[in-house]
Design an enzyme around this catalytic site. Structure first.
Site, PDB file in Angstrom:
ATOM      1  N   MET A   1       0.813  -1.109  -0.010  1.00 47.17           N
ATOM      2  CA  MET A   1       0.031   0.142  -0.036  1.00 47.17           C
ATOM      3  C   MET A   1       0.717   1.421   0.007  1.00 47.17           C
ATOM      4  O   MET A   1       0.559   2.151   0.862  1.00 47.17           O
ATOM      5  CB  MET A   1      -0.848   0.129   1.190  1.00 47.17           C
TER       6      MET A   1
ATOM      7  N   HIS B   1       4.290   5.240   2.134  1.00 49.40           N
ATOM      8  CA  HIS B   1       3.196   4.777   2.113  1.00 49.40           C
ATOM      9  C   HIS B   1       1.995   5.263   2.337  1.00 49.40           C
ATOM     10  O   HIS B   1       2.011   6.754   2.690  1.00 49.40           O
ATOM     11  CB  HIS B   1       3.215   3.866   3.896  1.00 49.40           C
ATOM     12  N   HIS B   2       0.803   4.816   1.645  1.00 51.00           N
ATOM     13  CA  HIS B   2      -0.461   5.631   1.522  1.00 51.00           C
ATOM     14  C   HIS B   2      -1.072   5.914   3.117  1.00 51.00           C
ATOM     15  O   HIS B   2      -1.668   6.934   3.021  1.00 51.00           O
ATOM     16  CB  HIS B   2      -1.376   4.845   0.806  1.00 51.00           C
ATOM     17  N   ALA B   3      -0.496   5.395   4.127  1.00 48.76           N
ATOM     18  CA  ALA B   3      -0.819   5.874   5.573  1.00 48.76           C
ATOM     19  C   ALA B   3      -0.264   7.058   5.796  1.00 48.76           C
ATOM     20  O   ALA B   3      -0.608   7.754   6.716  1.00 48.76           O
ATOM     21  CB  ALA B   3      -0.661   4.569   6.435  1.00 48.76           C
TER      22      ALA B   3
END
Length: 448
Positions: free
Chosen positions: A21, A137-139
């Site tokens: 992700m 990271h998409h977070a």
């Protein structure tokens, strides 16, 4: 420690070996005139010297009260020798070798024992240029914001020193968006969830869209379980060619991009005897950040659904279907605040939660068929420590049930398309580049 926002935590919870992700980018630079291949070596040394790392790039997931991925913890220092890598291409050092290398890097998980980002300086291109591949990271950051962050490392003046993504000077804060920042957002979401407000908003938004609804998408060869290996394809097109189609039809530039992509996907599926009778549906991300939120962290993206008109044989009619669909989707969000739009988008796309349950994908209809994202760029030439940016290919996230992704960004007078797909389930990804060219040529011919 600080708690991870729920929407950011989703990208940590959903991550697996099959679906990393993180978002990425491949930037290709032309070194300053008269400087040889040793330029990349000096650039690498410069990167390692930039050891003042902002908090966003020092945080990693931690366990709190026994719950993993519930909080962020901050390292005192980032180990730049780990995060910043120098890589050489095998001979002959062409585009094929570059994209093969990046395909492998993009399919590898980020190590959660370190802050969730990497930066790879790639040398050995046969034409003397060098490349930079970054992934985050998409977070930590959504794809649109990541591309804008990378753009802010560059300058209009070749003599001006460039910045590094992990320490870009913060912009002066503008007026805080209506609602009072995070606290106001929390209050607004709480008030929406406490009564029928959210239900009414979702119903109103869905009714306005009409032309593209979740679960209205047909099943295609893209909507299957995926593996962890990736294949990447990339190519640039002159922006002027798409502008001519836009002027001739009255469509928006994004409509033309979607029509170009729709024509390519239609041809690709026909080539594999896999074109469904129903039109494909694309999810088109939209940034919900206000100008004063340029440096805020986390994910702030809404979603529009677009009928791609792949059941239409005529390219102009297909463009008209796309334009009408996008107008309806935009109108559905016009009356919503950014927080309301995020909440409505989350509920509209909630069927994606089914993809997190092993074995259910073959038994459910996809909420949409693929993601097509257009990241705004700048028409002016950009430089990094004297090196001219020639192309910047954004790379996004395929996931279970969504085996291919198309993302593009503007660089100077070009549009740079980055295609990412599951290596196992989407064969011959490179042929989609030729289909994109043919789709644009068909639009040009039909609107000349």
């Amino acid at each position: 420690m600080e708690l991870i926002a729920p929407i950011d935590a989703v990208f940590l919870l959903a991550e697996s070996r099959e679906q990393p992700m993180h978002v990425g980018s491949v930037q290709i630079f032309e070194p300053p005139e008269g400087i040889g291949r040793e330029f990349a070596q000096s650039i690498h040394a410069h990167l390692l010297d930039c050891d003042d790392v902002q908090p966003r790039f020092r945080k990693r997931p931690a366990t709190i009260f026994g719950a993993p991925r519930a909080a962020w913890t901050y390292d005192d220092h980032a180990d730049l020798s780990y995060h910043v890598r120098r890589v050489g291409l095998p001979t002959p050092g062409g585009r094929e070798q570059l994209l093969d290398l990046v395909s492998g890097l993009h399919g590898a998980l980020l190590d959660r024992h370190h802050p969730l980002w990497e930066f790879h300086l790639i040398e050995g291109l046969d034409d003397g240029r060098f490349a930079m591949y970054s992934k985050m990271h998409h977070a930590l950051i959504d794809g649109v914001t990541a591309q804008r962050l990378l753009q802010r490392t560059l300058s209009l003046d070749p003599a001006e020193p460039g910045h590094v993504p992990w320490n870009v000077p913060r912009r002066e804060k503008g007026t805080e968006p209506k609602g009072g920042g995070l606290l106001g957002a929390a209050r607004e979401l709480a008030s929406m969830a406490a009564g029928p407000t959210l239900a009414r908003l979702v119903g109103k938004t869905v009714l306005k869209q009409q032309v593209a609804m979740p679960f209205d998408a047909p099943r295609t060869m893209f909507n299957v379980p995926i593996g962890g290996a990736r294949r990447i394809a990339a190519r640039s097109w002159p922006l002027e060619r798409l502008q001519q189609v836009r002027k001739a039809t009255g469509a928006t530039m994004n409509d033309v991009v979607l029509a170009m992509s729709a024509g390519a996907v239609r041809s690709y599926l026909l080539e594999h005897d896999a074109l469904p009778d129903k039109p494909l549906i694309a999810m088109v991300p939209m940034s919900l950040r206000a100008p004063g939120e340029a440096d805020t962290e986390g994910v702030k993206v809404g979603a529009m659904l677009c009928n791609l008109g792949t059941d239409q044989t005529d390219p102009v009619q297909r463009l008209q279907v796309i334009s009408e669909s996008m107008r309806a989707s935009k109108a559905a969000y016009d009356s919503l605040s950014a927080i309301q739009a995020m909440a409505v988008s989350a509920l509209m796309l909630s069927p994606l939660a089914v993809t997190l349950v092993p074995g259910l994908i073959p038994w459910t209809s996809p909420p949409f068929n693929l993601v097509i994202s257009n990241v705004p760029g700048t028409r002016k030439p950009l430089y990094w420590n004297g090196a001219r940016l020639d192309a910047a290919y954004p790379l996004s996230i395929p996931f279970d049930g969504q085996a291919m992704n198309i993302t593009l960004a503007g660089t100077g007078d070009n549009l740079d398309f980055g295609l990412v797909a599951c290596r196992r389930t989407v064969p011959d990804l490179d042929t989609l580049l030729d289909h994109l060219e043919n789709a644009l040529a068909e639009l040009e011919h039909a609107t000349a």
